[in-house]
Design an enzyme around this catalytic site. Structure first.
Site, PDB file in Angstrom:
ATOM      1  N   HIS A 138     -54.251  -2.999  25.454  1.00 20.55           N
ATOM      2  CA  HIS A 138     -53.603  -1.959  26.266  1.00 20.55           C
ATOM      3  C   HIS A 138     -53.837  -2.234  27.752  1.00 20.55           C
ATOM      4  CE1 HIS A 138     -52.285   2.266  27.023  1.00 20.55           C
ATOM      5  NE2 HIS A 138     -53.113   2.148  28.039  1.00 20.55           N
ATOM      6  N   GLU A 139     -55.076  -2.562  28.128  1.00 20.61           N
ATOM      7  CA  GLU A 139     -55.373  -2.825  29.540  1.00 20.61           C
ATOM      8  C   GLU A 139     -54.716  -4.125  30.014  1.00 20.61           C
ATOM      9  OE1 GLU A 139     -56.580  -0.525  31.222  1.00 20.61           O
ATOM     10  OE2 GLU A 139     -57.422   0.734  29.635  1.00 20.61           O
ATOM     11  N   HIS A 142     -51.310  -3.288  31.018  1.00 22.95           N
ATOM     12  CA  HIS A 142     -51.252  -2.677  32.355  1.00 22.95           C
ATOM     13  C   HIS A 142     -51.165  -3.766  33.425  1.00 22.95           C
ATOM     14  CE1 HIS A 142     -51.568   1.582  31.760  1.00 22.95           C
ATOM     15  NE2 HIS A 142     -52.748   1.549  31.156  1.00 22.95           N
ATOM     16  N   GLU A 204     -48.490   4.392  30.379  1.00 20.71           N
ATOM     17  CA  GLU A 204     -49.266   4.353  29.138  1.00 20.71           C
ATOM     18  C   GLU A 204     -48.386   3.980  27.949  1.00 20.71           C
ATOM     19  OE1 GLU A 204     -52.591   4.602  29.036  1.00 20.71           O
ATOM     20  OE2 GLU A 204     -52.402   4.745  31.194  1.00 20.71           O
ATOM     21  N   ASP A 208     -48.825   0.787  25.630  1.00 21.28           N
ATOM     22  CA  ASP A 208     -48.969   0.910  24.172  1.00 21.28           C
ATOM     23  C   ASP A 208     -48.020  -0.051  23.464  1.00 21.28           C
ATOM     24  OD1 ASP A 208     -50.851   2.888  24.445  1.00 21.28           O
ATOM     25  OD2 ASP A 208     -49.487   4.537  23.996  1.00 21.28           O
TER      26      ASP A 208
END
Length: 490
Positions: A138-139, A142, A204, A208
């Site tokens: 997930h990070e 980002h 987010e 995801d």
């Protein structure tokens, strides 16, 4: 009830991504929250060099505010897991650096230039390696989607120093009072909190989607991402001190969980067995979470006697570490011996054995035991550092320095090693080399000017050989050029 040994340094690094995304000097009102062009490239906002500058400034303040682990075993495991995910992703390019923050709170965060931090508390809360991998994936998303740098798309006047100042203000404010620090940055945006939440939810959801794809491609269970966030959300209902930090910085809704579940269903479940390193890392963190060694010893002895564990090998490793911390070296060695017999090449066991031998006054044996292993794994940071430390204990600083120089030749971004190299060079009587490696540590910690001063001092050392002077001069020229480039951007 025992308390964690970690010192809770007041900091807000877990919120830095959100704060920087939503805050910018000289802005207020609706203009401060104009949605960026999601098709824009980060390179049109900041150059690659400026992105690296921003990343270094970010990490400088993170290190000053948070307890970033320098433990080779912990860091190496998280880096290995993170880089496997990076290689599996369809979306990634550029550098990534993963690190552990010694904080019991459940959190992870992505900063500029691929810097991704994960709290010890999150690693301990993950019941499977796929859950930990889900957060890292997930990070990584980002970063790969430039969620941080896109915020500058409409702010062409924003400079790297101004952005660094914003991050520094967040960290300094948190060091005094986390709530006051956040309020100082967010106060002007008070009327637009809902818009901020909506903006971060968009990020987010995208993270995801990409993260689940990366998770599946890396062979992990794609259901781990929605499952872990759902577990945290349910735990939040009985949390004594409010929501886990991860839920504060990464808002989770029922719609988001449902969407993530639907995406996971496209791949199907994959119950990948957890690696032994995952369990050993958790045992390592569990052991050091106790204030006193006796507390850790009691914990592991109790879980082993009652067989309340998920992995007996890891539990015995944690017990051996606790005994070692308590000075019970012979007992620790007895616990470690059968683990080494079953797993003779396991890096965690080899490193602990070396530490025990050195503490028992057998540094020569530690050198002999590690010599074969380090030859087979020249790029293994924990093994090479353990070997160098044993060489130092036997009075062989030049050999220790040569070992570490070979390591950084393969892995130049391992910043903590440079400090050990400076120490080894100093003990070997090579003062210019000590200054050279100290300069490298300073530079990689974000302190450019002191690094330049160290190199200038190194060049003035008496008896400096030509080839060494040439290497120092080349590095000095590079750092001075970097300094001039940064000055030109101010």
């Amino acid at each position: 009830m025992t308390q964690p040994r970690w010192r809770l340094s007041a900091a807000l690094a877990g919120c830095l991504l959100t704060l920087v995304l939503l805050s910018a000097p000289g802005q207020s009102g609706a203009d401060a929250l104009d949605l960026p062009d999601f098709g824009s490239s980060a390179d049109t906002v900041l150059s690659r060099a400026e992105q690296r500058d921003l990343g270094r400034e970010f990490m400088k303040w993170v290190r000053k505010s948070l307890e970033v682990s320098t433990d080779p075993l912990l860091t190496d495991y998280v880096q290995a897991l993170g880089h496997r995910l990076v290689r599996a992703s369809r979306e990634t390019s550029g550098r990534y650096d993963f690190f552990v923050v010694e904080d019991p709170r459940i959190n992870a965060f992505a900063g500029p230039s691929g810097n991704i931090g994960v709290n010890a508390g999150l690693i301990l809360s993950a019941e499977t390696e796929s859950e930990l991998a889900a957060v890292l994936a997930h990070e990584i998303a980002h970063v790969s989607q430039n969620h941080l740098l896109r915020r500058f798309a409409a702010q062409k006047q924003m400079t790297v120093p101004a952005t660094a100042l914003l991050i520094a203000a967040a960290v300094l404010g948190a060091a005094v009072d986390p709530q006051a620090g956040a309020a100082a940055l967010m106060g002007a945006q008070g009327a637009l909190v809902q818009q901020q939440i909506n903006f971060t939810r968009t990020n987010e959801e995208e993270a995801d989607r990409i993260g689940i794809d990366t998770l599946a491609r890396a062979g992990h269970d794609p259901y781990a991402m929605p499952g872990f966030f759902q577990k945290l959300t349910q735990a939040n209902r009985v949390y004594e001190s409010g929501a886990p930090e991860l839920l504060r910085t990464h808002p989770v809704t029922s719609d988001r969980i449902a969407d993530a579940l639907a995406r996971a269903e496209r791949f199907g479940p994959n119950q990948k067995p957890d690696s032994l390193r995952f369990h050993l890392t958790r045992a390592h963190l569990r052991e050091q979470s106790y204030n006193r060694a006796e507390q850790a010893i009691d914990h592991f002895r109790d879980t082993l006697q009652k067989e309340r564990y998920r992995n007996e090998t890891a539990e015995r490793y944690g017990y051996a570490r606790a005994l070692a911390r308590g000075g019970r070296l012979d007992a620790a060695a007895r616990q470690l011996a059968p683990l080494l017999e079953r797993h003779p090449s396991q890096v965690e066991f080899l490193v602990l054995q070396s530490q025990l031998e050195r503490r028992r006054g057998h540094a020569d044996k530690a050198v002999r035991d590690l010599k074969g292993a380090v030859g087979l794994a020249p790029g293994n940071w924990p093994l090479q550092q353990a070997y160098a430390e044993a060489l130092l204990d036997t009075g062989k600083p030049a050999a220790a320095l040569a070992t570490l120089e070979r390591l950084i030749g393969l892995r130049p971004d391992i910043a903590p090693v440079y400090g050990l190299m400076a120490d080894a060079a100093g003990k070997a009587g090579e003062q210019a080399a000590a200054m050279r490696w100290r300069a490298e540590l300073l530079f990689r910690s974000g302190d450019l000017e002191p690094a330049i001063r160290q190199l200038e001092l190194a060049l003035r050392q008496p008896g400096l050989e030509f080839h060494q002077a040439a290497k120092i001069q080349v590095r000095l020229d590079e750092l001075q050029a970097e300094e001039h480039r940064r000055e030109a951007k101010r």
